[in-house]
Scaffold this motif. Sequence first.
Motif, PDB file in Angstrom:
ATOM      1  N   PHE A 194      12.654 -28.088  10.555  1.00 11.03           N
ATOM      2  CA  PHE A 194      11.813 -27.920  11.734  1.00 11.03           C
ATOM      3  C   PHE A 194      10.665 -27.011  11.316  1.00 11.03           C
ATOM      4  CE2 PHE A 194      14.581 -29.507  15.200  1.00 11.03           C
ATOM      5  CZ  PHE A 194      15.725 -29.772  14.450  1.00 11.03           C
ATOM      6  N   ALA A 195       9.456 -27.550  11.306  1.00 10.15           N
ATOM      7  CA  ALA A 195       8.285 -26.770  10.855  1.00 10.15           C
ATOM      8  C   ALA A 195       7.351 -26.626  12.043  1.00 10.15           C
ATOM      9  CB  ALA A 195       7.594 -27.480   9.698  1.00 10.15           C
ATOM     10  N   ARG A 196       7.225 -25.405  12.530  1.00 13.16           N
ATOM     11  CA  ARG A 196       6.473 -25.154  13.760  1.00 13.16           C
ATOM     12  C   ARG A 196       5.140 -24.465  13.476  1.00 13.16           C
ATOM     13  NH1 ARG A 196       5.125 -21.799  17.445  1.00 13.16           N
ATOM     14  NH2 ARG A 196       4.955 -22.642  19.569  1.00 13.16           N
ATOM     15  N   ALA A 197       4.044 -25.022  14.000  1.00 15.54           N
ATOM     16  CA  ALA A 197       2.740 -24.355  13.984  1.00 15.54           C
ATOM     17  C   ALA A 197       2.351 -23.870  12.591  1.00 15.54           C
ATOM     18  CB  ALA A 197       2.719 -23.203  14.988  1.00 15.54           C
ATOM     19  N   ILE A 198       2.546 -24.705  11.586  1.00 13.17           N
ATOM     20  CA  ILE A 198       2.282 -24.301  10.199  1.00 13.17           C
ATOM     21  C   ILE A 198       0.799 -23.959  10.015  1.00 13.17           C
ATOM     22  CG2 ILE A 198       2.332 -25.086   7.786  1.00 13.17           C
ATOM     23  CD1 ILE A 198       5.099 -24.551   9.068  1.00 13.17           C
ATOM     24  N   GLY A 199       0.558 -22.828   9.373  1.00 15.43           N
ATOM     25  CA  GLY A 199      -0.811 -22.373   9.138  1.00 15.43           C
ATOM     26  C   GLY A 199      -1.369 -21.552  10.283  1.00 15.43           C
ATOM     27  N   ARG A 200      -0.591 -21.388  11.347  1.00 18.50           N
ATOM     28  CA  ARG A 200      -1.048 -20.583  12.487  1.00 18.50           C
ATOM     29  C   ARG A 200      -0.215 -19.298  12.563  1.00 18.50           C
ATOM     30  NH1 ARG A 200      -1.145 -25.763  15.373  1.00 18.50           N
ATOM     31  NH2 ARG A 200       0.239 -25.056  17.025  1.00 18.50           N
ATOM     32  N   PRO A 201      -0.689 -18.304  13.325  1.00 18.60           N
ATOM     33  CA  PRO A 201       0.019 -17.010  13.332  1.00 18.60           C
ATOM     34  C   PRO A 201       1.479 -17.111  13.782  1.00 18.60           C
ATOM     35  CG  PRO A 201      -2.150 -16.818  14.370  1.00 18.60           C
ATOM     36  CD  PRO A 201      -1.918 -18.281  14.134  1.00 18.60           C
ATOM     37  N   ASP A 202       1.778 -18.073  14.640  1.00 14.80           N
ATOM     38  CA  ASP A 202       3.148 -18.198  15.148  1.00 14.80           C
ATOM     39  C   ASP A 202       3.977 -19.218  14.355  1.00 14.80           C
ATOM     40  OD1 ASP A 202       1.340 -20.061  16.076  1.00 14.80           O
ATOM     41  OD2 ASP A 202       2.309 -20.342  18.020  1.00 14.80           O
ATOM     42  N   SER A 208      17.939 -27.065   8.083  1.00 18.34           N
ATOM     43  CA  SER A 208      19.294 -27.365   8.511  1.00 18.34           C
ATOM     44  C   SER A 208      19.757 -28.663   7.849  1.00 18.34           C
ATOM     45  CB  SER A 208      19.327 -27.470  10.039  1.00 18.34           C
ATOM     46  OG  SER A 208      20.643 -27.643  10.511  1.00 18.34           O
ATOM     47  N   THR A 209      20.772 -29.261   8.406  1.00 13.18           N
ATOM     48  CA  THR A 209      21.233 -30.572   7.942  1.00 13.18           C
ATOM     49  C   THR A 209      21.261 -31.510   9.143  1.00 13.18           C
ATOM     50  OG1 THR A 209      23.521 -30.052   8.447  1.00 13.18           O
ATOM     51  CG2 THR A 209      22.755 -29.557   6.203  1.00 13.18           C
ATOM     52  N   LEU A 210      21.377 -32.790   8.860  1.00 16.46           N
ATOM     53  CA  LEU A 210      21.410 -33.764   9.956  1.00 16.46           C
ATOM     54  C   LEU A 210      22.582 -33.469  10.903  1.00 16.46           C
ATOM     55  CD1 LEU A 210      20.228 -36.238  11.265  1.00 16.46           C
ATOM     56  CD2 LEU A 210      21.541 -37.669   9.684  1.00 16.46           C
ATOM     57  N   GLN A 211      23.715 -33.081  10.325  1.00 18.57           N
ATOM     58  CA  GLN A 211      24.896 -32.784  11.141  1.00 18.57           C
ATOM     59  C   GLN A 211      24.656 -31.610  12.090  1.00 18.57           C
ATOM     60  OE1 GLN A 211      28.278 -32.121   8.637  1.00 18.57           O
ATOM     61  NE2 GLN A 211      29.740 -32.347  10.307  1.00 18.57           N
ATOM     62  N   GLU A 212      24.009 -30.566  11.582  1.00 21.68           N
ATOM     63  CA  GLU A 212      23.875 -29.318  12.340  1.00 21.68           C
ATOM     64  C   GLU A 212      22.600 -29.239  13.166  1.00 21.68           C
ATOM     65  OE1 GLU A 212      26.184 -27.031  12.363  1.00 21.68           O
ATOM     66  OE2 GLU A 212      27.473 -27.893  10.796  1.00 21.68           O
ATOM     67  N   ALA A 213      21.618 -30.079  12.861  1.00 21.17           N
ATOM     68  CA  ALA A 213      20.293 -29.936  13.485  1.00 21.17           C
ATOM     69  C   ALA A 213      20.402 -30.015  15.008  1.00 21.17           C
ATOM     70  CB  ALA A 213      19.357 -31.024  12.975  1.00 21.17           C
ATOM     71  N   ASN A 214      19.686 -29.134  15.678  1.00 17.10           N
ATOM     72  CA  ASN A 214      19.764 -29.029  17.130  1.00 17.10           C
ATOM     73  C   ASN A 214      18.376 -29.265  17.724  1.00 17.10           C
ATOM     74  OD1 ASN A 214      19.912 -28.173  19.780  1.00 17.10           O
ATOM     75  ND2 ASN A 214      21.343 -26.495  19.307  1.00 17.10           N
ATOM     76  N   ALA A 215      18.282 -30.250  18.598  1.00 15.59           N
ATOM     77  CA  ALA A 215      16.984 -30.617  19.168  1.00 15.59           C
ATOM     78  C   ALA A 215      16.323 -29.451  19.904  1.00 15.59           C
ATOM     79  CB  ALA A 215      17.156 -31.808  20.107  1.00 15.59           C
TER      80      ALA A 215
END
Lengths: 252, 252
Positions: A194-202, A208-215
């Motif tokens: 999960f890559a959030r707001a890459i290149g921004r301050p936040d 994770s893995t497919l098994q553990e990933a949480n939406a």
Amino acid sequence: MKGSVTIVGLGPGNSLQRTPQADQALAKATDLVGYGPYVNRVEAPTHVVRHASDNRVELDRARHALEMAEQGRHVAVVSGGDAGVFGMASAVFEALEQGPDTWRALDISVVPGLSAVLAAAARLGAPLGGDFCVMSLSDNLKPWDVVLERLRLAAQAGFVIALYNPRSHARPWQLGEALEHLRSVLPPTIPVAFARAIGRPDEAVRLSTLQEANAEWADMSTLVLIGCKASRLVERPDGEPWFYTLRRVDAV
Amino acid sequence: MKGSVTIVGLGPGNSLQRTPQADQALAKATDLVGYGPYVNRVEAPTHVVRHASDNRVELDRARHALEMAEQGRHVAVVSGGDAGVFGMASAVFEALEQGPDTWRALDISVVPGLSAVLAAAARLGAPLGGDFCVMSLSDNLKPWDVVLERLRLAAQAGFVIALYNPRSHARPWQLGEALEHLRSVLPPTIPVAFARAIGRPDEAVRLSTLQEANAEWADMSTLVLIGCKASRLVERPDGEPWFYTLRRVDAV
């Protein structure tokens, strides 16, 4: 005076990731058109007119840009990342095709930008090391069963899968269902990022893995990257592991 | 002194399409590593050491970069386009995983670049307006039947298909067979574009259809873009038509 429409990708949000070509195109604009946060991100002299609009009115926005160009204005239509990847470019050509013939003589061009998927991949390592696909998880413009079928075929093909628009307030359940669907096709240990707001301050990254990933870990600004059987993690002493995909493939 | 490896995407060849972040990374390098033409494309002071190598020795090149970093050098590993898309990034992490544990403490980073597929798409219009996939047609690193099966699944999914490495002197027949394979799955009128050396002086574009497309039109520097059922051409009075893909999809 002949007007123009230039469709400009601003990159992921960090001005160091915006190309000089995009800066040059923006410097010629008399008008800026786009979703509010992107229009506001552009530095421009005060005589430049900003036409910021809400999300999801792409076609209206595209027509407005073409109308202004017909009146001799030089319009920059801006998108985050690359305008050709779930940005404004397709909407402009759709409006052009539907519009009056005179529009087709306008000076139109597209300036590519660094798409979010490339910035996210670089931040994580090299998850796109093999063949990959890029999908929008939104079902605003395509039926949900098409999304699920594409996910199944992409996983079967062995593509790394990059998901744009994984989740919003209006669409809270799609990512969970997509992950569940993929669990029936792919091994549970496949890396998921999960890559959030890459290149921004936040900016934030979660591996994770497919098994553990949480939406629940995703929001509107998140890009979700689902690996394939050739994807690997390399542990390191400080920081989260590197996520990369082998170039070599032995079988589908 | 702690060394570093920075993997840098140079963009498609036009310096206006290289990011300031890439320029900053290159300015810090003591050593440049990569395929000859990319290393030579970088302007650098004379004290910077250029380690240009042949194509197809990515893993050796990656190990060399990591060894030099261990000795305290600041190594920029360069690729055309984006280093994460059929460039050097995956090879560096593969070498890292196989190498001595000490390498994992090195300062490693990836600077994304504008990939050829984005530059080609912008030149053509907005062919990537919907979901799409990016594949290498080379069978150096994967069996040919995997390539064909991926093409079939991608076409069935309704992805626009971007093909890197469609043809070389050593691999003259693959693209013709791939097009023939796709003709059995997709309508003959699907737009197909050959985009060669986009952003460079010898840039060339050729638009066709799946039925008419001829593998002879491609070379090592060509990116081939194969549309989907939602892809359209917009005629214009001067210049070739715009190639774009509708955002909206009704069914797979």
